[in-house]
Design a protein around this motif. Structure first.
Motif, mmCIF file in Angstrom:
data_model
loop_
_atom_site.group_PDB
_atom_site.id
_atom_site.type_symbol
_atom_site.label_atom_id
_atom_site.label_comp_id
_atom_site.label_asym_id
_atom_site.label_seq_id
_atom_site.Cartn_x
_atom_site.Cartn_y
_atom_site.Cartn_z
ATOM 1 N N LYS A 14 49.004 -7.494 0.104
ATOM 2 C CA LYS A 14 49.999 -6.859 -0.775
ATOM 3 C C LYS A 14 49.889 -5.328 -0.684
ATOM 4 C CE LYS A 14 47.285 -6.906 -5.039
ATOM 5 N NZ LYS A 14 47.221 -7.334 -6.414
ATOM 6 N N PRO A 15 51.019 -4.616 -0.804
ATOM 7 C CA PRO A 15 50.981 -3.153 -0.649
ATOM 8 C C PRO A 15 50.202 -2.487 -1.786
ATOM 9 C CG PRO A 15 53.140 -3.877 -1.426
ATOM 10 C CD PRO A 15 52.368 -5.116 -1.091
ATOM 11 N N THR A 16 49.639 -1.341 -1.483
ATOM 12 C CA THR A 16 48.890 -0.585 -2.491
ATOM 13 C C THR A 16 49.852 -0.020 -3.535
ATOM 14 O OG1 THR A 16 47.269 -0.010 -0.831
ATOM 15 C CG2 THR A 16 47.268 1.321 -2.790
ATOM 16 N N ASN A 17 49.378 0.010 -4.766
ATOM 17 C CA ASN A 17 50.139 0.553 -5.888
ATOM 18 C C ASN A 17 50.628 1.976 -5.579
ATOM 19 O OD1 ASN A 17 50.907 1.471 -8.422
ATOM 20 N ND2 ASN A 17 49.411 0.168 -9.427
ATOM 21 N N THR A 18 51.917 2.243 -5.831
ATOM 22 C CA THR A 18 52.497 3.568 -5.539
ATOM 23 C C THR A 18 51.797 4.666 -6.330
ATOM 24 O OG1 THR A 18 54.584 2.369 -5.432
ATOM 25 C CG2 THR A 18 54.711 4.758 -5.266
ATOM 26 N N SER A 19 51.445 4.356 -7.588
ATOM 27 C CA SER A 19 50.807 5.393 -8.414
ATOM 28 C C SER A 19 49.455 5.804 -7.823
ATOM 29 C CB SER A 19 50.636 4.910 -9.856
ATOM 30 O OG SER A 19 50.105 3.627 -9.890
ATOM 31 N N ILE A 20 48.724 4.835 -7.206
ATOM 32 C CA ILE A 20 47.450 5.196 -6.562
ATOM 33 C C ILE A 20 47.732 6.115 -5.378
ATOM 34 C CG2 ILE A 20 45.391 4.347 -5.352
ATOM 35 C CD1 ILE A 20 45.612 1.757 -6.865
ATOM 36 N N ALA A 21 48.787 5.795 -4.626
ATOM 37 C CA ALA A 21 49.147 6.606 -3.451
ATOM 38 C C ALA A 21 49.485 8.040 -3.845
ATOM 39 C CB ALA A 21 50.333 5.969 -2.727
ATOM 40 N N ILE A 22 50.061 8.240 -5.049
ATOM 41 C CA ILE A 22 50.409 9.604 -5.513
ATOM 42 C C ILE A 22 49.180 10.287 -6.104
ATOM 43 C CG2 ILE A 22 51.811 10.927 -7.157
ATOM 44 C CD1 ILE A 22 53.866 8.546 -6.923
ATOM 45 N N LEU A 23 48.413 9.533 -6.938
ATOM 46 C CA LEU A 23 47.293 10.123 -7.674
ATOM 47 C C LEU A 23 46.108 10.463 -6.776
ATOM 48 C CD1 LEU A 23 47.363 7.778 -10.790
ATOM 49 C CD2 LEU A 23 47.727 10.234 -10.851
ATOM 50 N N ALA A 24 45.843 9.610 -5.764
ATOM 51 C CA ALA A 24 44.647 9.809 -4.932
ATOM 52 C C ALA A 24 44.641 11.162 -4.204
ATOM 53 C CB ALA A 24 44.491 8.649 -3.961
ATOM 54 N N PRO A 25 45.748 11.556 -3.535
ATOM 55 C CA PRO A 25 45.717 12.894 -2.910
ATOM 56 C C PRO A 25 45.582 14.022 -3.933
ATOM 57 C CG PRO A 25 47.527 11.585 -2.017
ATOM 58 C CD PRO A 25 46.984 10.837 -3.186
ATOM 59 N N MET A 26 46.211 13.839 -5.113
ATOM 60 C CA MET A 26 46.126 14.885 -6.141
ATOM 61 C C MET A 26 44.702 15.022 -6.667
ATOM 62 S SD MET A 26 49.621 14.256 -8.264
ATOM 63 C CE MET A 26 49.426 15.569 -9.441
ATOM 64 N N SER A 27 43.987 13.888 -6.781
ATOM 65 C CA SER A 27 42.632 13.974 -7.339
ATOM 66 C C SER A 27 41.601 14.398 -6.313
ATOM 67 C CB SER A 27 42.216 12.660 -8.004
ATOM 68 O OG SER A 27 42.672 11.564 -7.314
ATOM 69 N N THR A 28 42.025 14.647 -5.064
ATOM 70 C CA THR A 28 41.063 15.122 -4.065
ATOM 71 C C THR A 28 41.469 16.447 -3.418
ATOM 72 O OG1 THR A 28 42.163 13.668 -2.468
ATOM 73 C CG2 THR A 28 40.122 12.856 -3.438
ATOM 74 N N MET A 29 42.755 16.800 -3.433
ATOM 75 C CA MET A 29 43.203 17.935 -2.608
ATOM 76 C C MET A 29 43.851 19.088 -3.373
ATOM 77 S SD MET A 29 44.865 15.737 0.467
ATOM 78 C CE MET A 29 43.962 14.419 1.256
ATOM 79 N N LEU A 30 43.585 19.221 -4.669
ATOM 80 C CA LEU A 30 44.252 20.272 -5.447
ATOM 81 C C LEU A 30 43.502 21.609 -5.448
ATOM 82 C CD1 LEU A 30 45.788 18.697 -8.690
ATOM 83 C CD2 LEU A 30 46.954 19.493 -6.654
ATOM 84 N N LEU A 31 42.326 21.659 -4.820
ATOM 85 C CA LEU A 31 41.549 22.910 -4.871
ATOM 86 C C LEU A 31 42.288 24.127 -4.301
ATOM 87 C CD1 LEU A 31 38.790 23.942 -5.873
ATOM 88 C CD2 LEU A 31 37.927 23.640 -3.563
ATOM 89 N N PRO A 32 43.090 24.001 -3.211
ATOM 90 C CA PRO A 32 43.805 25.180 -2.698
ATOM 91 C C PRO A 32 44.793 25.815 -3.678
ATOM 92 C CG PRO A 32 43.766 23.442 -1.030
ATOM 93 C CD PRO A 32 43.237 22.845 -2.289
ATOM 94 N N VAL A 33 45.219 25.076 -4.740
ATOM 95 C CA VAL A 33 46.152 25.689 -5.704
ATOM 96 C C VAL A 33 45.423 26.518 -6.759
ATOM 97 C CG1 VAL A 33 47.827 23.830 -5.387
ATOM 98 C CG2 VAL A 33 46.285 23.754 -7.347
ATOM 99 N N SER A 34 44.087 26.605 -6.678
ATOM 100 C CA SER A 34 43.330 27.313 -7.717
ATOM 101 C C SER A 34 43.740 28.763 -7.929
ATOM 102 C CB SER A 34 41.829 27.216 -7.453
ATOM 103 O OG SER A 34 41.536 27.604 -6.143
ATOM 104 N N PRO A 35 44.162 29.536 -6.878
ATOM 105 C CA PRO A 35 44.616 30.914 -7.162
ATOM 106 C C PRO A 35 45.798 30.963 -8.124
ATOM 107 C CG PRO A 35 44.230 30.641 -4.816
ATOM 108 C CD PRO A 35 44.103 29.277 -5.430
ATOM 109 N N LEU A 36 46.684 29.923 -8.085
ATOM 110 C CA LEU A 36 47.834 29.899 -8.993
ATOM 111 C C LEU A 36 47.373 29.749 -10.442
ATOM 112 C CD1 LEU A 36 50.169 27.450 -7.004
ATOM 113 C CD2 LEU A 36 50.347 29.937 -7.121
ATOM 114 N N ILE A 37 46.274 28.987 -10.634
ATOM 115 C CA ILE A 37 45.793 28.715 -11.996
ATOM 116 C C ILE A 37 45.024 29.932 -12.525
ATOM 117 C CG2 ILE A 37 44.275 27.235 -13.370
ATOM 118 C CD1 ILE A 37 44.992 25.038 -11.197
ATOM 119 N N SER A 38 44.113 30.449 -11.682
ATOM 120 C CA SER A 38 43.264 31.545 -12.165
ATOM 121 C C SER A 38 44.017 32.878 -12.151
ATOM 122 C CB SER A 38 41.998 31.642 -11.327
ATOM 123 O OG SER A 38 42.319 31.705 -9.962
#
Length: 304
Positions: free
Chosen positions: A280-304
């Motif tokens: 069965k296919p992987t849950n779409t929400s996991i497919a969206i959340l997984a990259p966000m929970s591992t690859m958001l570090l490059p956006v840190s200049p926008l936050i700080s």
């Protein structure tokens, strides 16, 4: 949330629902009591502008009880252990929104010394208590307590960082709970057999666990880095050092989970049910959340 916790009619689930109800009711009563004490002394009912020290102390304790901070943490691992994974996800994320909102709104009224002590204790106890657990829901409960320690220590100085930490924590926790729910995993022994079932999903679980631990190239490092920076600016270097060292305890059990999920293969000498690939296919929400929970570090200049 109470019917969701107790819907399985298992004694442990009923016990979890009872503990949750009693704790939350007691905490809500304490919030009303702190407001009443403040009104009695000052004639002001607004809890975002508490001025009386006793009512500030009571409100701090009440919010800590609602969140599950040390020393009011005892109910949280038990309730999470007695709930199904989907309900556990709600308890760890959505049900933390109201108390975090209260914490954010009343941050300048709370007792900063008490908050710092509770935060460091939560980081320490969340790490220590998670070390010898074999039930994954309990490990995630102690992980949540440790993360709440990081959120609480900074709330008096920079409440927006608390919210940022909370949002990133929600991202990572949702990914982990949904992945475990897809693989139907509740214990470390069953986690060891999931690699053959769905290797890509196990790889994402591995990366998300390392992100939750706060390792540098991943998203989870961002809030820890900003909090340590802010604490150092506020001349609280000893506190920053203490929570940083205590987060190593958490790193140990995240690595243990990650190791079991991806590197360990079950022993072949014993008879066990072989896990086969899921078609069965992987849950779409996991497919969206997984990259966000591992690859958001490059956006840190926008936050700080």
């Amino acid at each position: 949330i109470l019917p969701l916790i107790s819907k399985s009619h298992h004694p442990r689930a009923i016990e979890a629902a009872t503990k949750y109800f009693l704790t939350q009711a007691a905490a809500s009563t304490l919030i009303l009591f702190s407001s009443m004490t403040n009104a009695w002394h000052t004639g002001q009912w607004d809890i975002t502008q508490l001025s009386h020290p006793v009512s500030c102390l009571i409100l701090t304790s009440a919010i800590a009880m609602k969140l599950g901070l040390v020393p009011f943490h005892f109910w949280f691992p038990e309730v999470l252990q007695g709930s199904p994974l989907t309900t556990g996800l709600l308890l760890s994320t959505v049900m933390k929104f109201p108390p975090i909102t209260l914490l954010f709104m009343t941050s300048h009224s709370l007792n900063p010394t008490l908050l710092t002590i509770m935060a460091i204790s939560s980081t320490a106890l969340g790490g220590w208590m998670g070390l010898n657990q074999t039930q994954i829901r309990k490990i995630l409960a102690f992980s949540s307590i440790a993360h709440l320690g990081w959120m609480t220590i900074i709330v008096s100085y920079n409440p927006k960082l608390t919210l940022l930490n909370f949002y990133i924590y929600i991202l990572m926790t949702m990914t982990i709970f949904l992945t475990l729910n897809t693989n139907k995993v509740l214990k470390l022994s069953t986690l060891m057999t999931t690699w053959t079932k769905n290797p890509p999903l196990s790889t994402m679980l591995f990366l998300t666990l390392l992100s939750l631990a706060g390792l540098p190239p991943l998203t989870g490092f961002l809030p820890k880095w900003l909090i340590i920076q802010e604490l150092t600016k506020q001349s609280m270097t000893p506190a920053a050092m203490t929570v940083s060292i205590l987060s190593l305890l958490g790193l140990y059990f995240y690595l243990r989970l990650a190791y079991c999920a991806t590197i360990t293969l079950p022993p072949h000498t014993t008879n066990h049910m072989k896990q086969w690939h899921i078609n069965k296919p992987t849950n779409t929400s996991i497919a969206i959340l997984a990259p966000m929970s591992t690859m958001l570090l490059p956006v840190s200049p926008l936050i700080s």
